[in-house]
Scaffold this motif. Sequence first.
Motif, PDB file in Angstrom:
ATOM      1  N   VAL A  13       1.000  -1.352   0.000  1.00 27.25           N
ATOM      2  CA  VAL A  13       0.130   0.052  -0.162  1.00 27.25           C
ATOM      3  C   VAL A  13       0.968   1.301  -0.128  1.00 27.25           C
ATOM      4  N   THR A 169      -1.252   3.731   9.526  1.00 28.29           N
ATOM      5  CA  THR A 169      -1.963   2.717   8.931  1.00 28.29           C
ATOM      6  C   THR A 169      -2.635   1.680  10.035  1.00 28.29           C
ATOM      7  N   PRO A 223      -6.842   0.674   5.236  1.00 28.10           N
ATOM      8  CA  PRO A 223      -6.836   0.622   4.002  1.00 28.10           C
ATOM      9  C   PRO A 223      -7.927  -0.416   3.441  1.00 28.10           C
ATOM     10  N   GLY A 267      -6.350   0.516  -1.691  1.00 28.50           N
ATOM     11  CA  GLY A 267      -6.238   0.411  -0.355  1.00 28.50           C
ATOM     12  C   GLY A 267      -5.361   1.925  -0.111  1.00 28.50           C
ATOM     13  N   ALA A 268      -4.667   2.767  -0.757  1.00 31.12           N
ATOM     14  CA  ALA A 268      -4.083   3.632  -0.462  1.00 31.12           C
ATOM     15  C   ALA A 268      -5.014   4.757  -0.724  1.00 31.12           C
ATOM     16  N   SER A 290     -10.151   3.753   3.505  1.00 34.10           N
ATOM     17  CA  SER A 290     -10.041   3.591   1.862  1.00 34.10           C
ATOM     18  C   SER A 290     -11.548   2.610   1.643  1.00 34.10           C
TER      19      SER A 290
END
Length: 350
Positions: A13, A169, A223, A267-268, A290
């Motif tokens: 990611v 994250t 994500p 996911g980013a 996300s």
Amino acid sequence: MATVTYAFLCSGVGLALCERLLSQDTERLRLCLACRNMHRAQAARSALLAAHPTAQVDLLQMDTSSIFSVIRAAQEVRLRYDRLDYLYLNAGIMPNPQFDMKAFFKGLFSSNVITMFATAEGILTQRDGVTPDGLGEIFATNLFGHFLLVRELEPMLCHAGRTSQLIWTSSSNAQRSAFSLEDIQHQTGTQPYSSSKYASDLLSLALNTHYNPQGLYSSVICPGFVMTNLTYSILPSFPAFLWTLLMPLFWLIRMFTNTFTLTPFNGAEALFWLFKQKPESLDPYAKYHSLTSGLGNNYTQPRKMDIDLGTSESLYEKLLQLESEVRRKVEEKKKEAQHAHRHLAGSVSS
């Protein structure tokens, strides 16, 4: 215009985020890819430069599970750069996953199937290890190493007149039930990954409390369910072709839930979205998810985290205390090494 430096702990990611950022702007960006495996880091850098030949992409070796590695990497960052605007904290491991196949197949035919896929709730536990520093491996890698890095880089992150941003994250697997203030390293439980991610949610809130007046802001993203090496490692003996066979099922599930982002690019999305926001406008109690619709459209959505200020402050104090203990041990080892060196030098000269 001054060069702006961004730092990443590079993963699937993370690499996708680098690509998305460079696709938008290569002139003002200077990326620093921090990775414990320099062969992978070199490959990531080569891929980015192949698509963006004029990009500025630096490499930094760092292992967040190692106190010495984090301190050394932070020293190198301070020598290289005079400012740091974004620090993406996304190093994460889930070693020795134990997958409950019986619970998995039972969940397939229950009303909880989507939640089970999205969070691994009820089907996944881990056996944690211990680092050479004596810390829980997952705790050190996913949380404490990041915390120590932030503390080491305070002079670069906190500046009057401008803002800097930390972006963690986290995971949908971050569950309050897995975390305990009496056991922040989760040494007695079976869900150290979930505990470490919930702790990162708490720590982000505490960092905002202590650092917002100095221009440093912290945010948390999720994500979604992404097919990365971390996902594949959950079932290490699972044949590759079975993952391929499962993909149609995952695409079907995405018609009923927006958390199945599936690809690192998707996911980013929240990471990329936060890059474009004013950090002071963000909600410190929200996790930015996300999301991908059934038709493949990406978007970001904030969702309130199950956290409270009191618990976050208690965790912060415990981490400060642990930091003091760790630094004391580092100094003791340094003195022992210096003493041994002097003794060896004396023996040689005599």
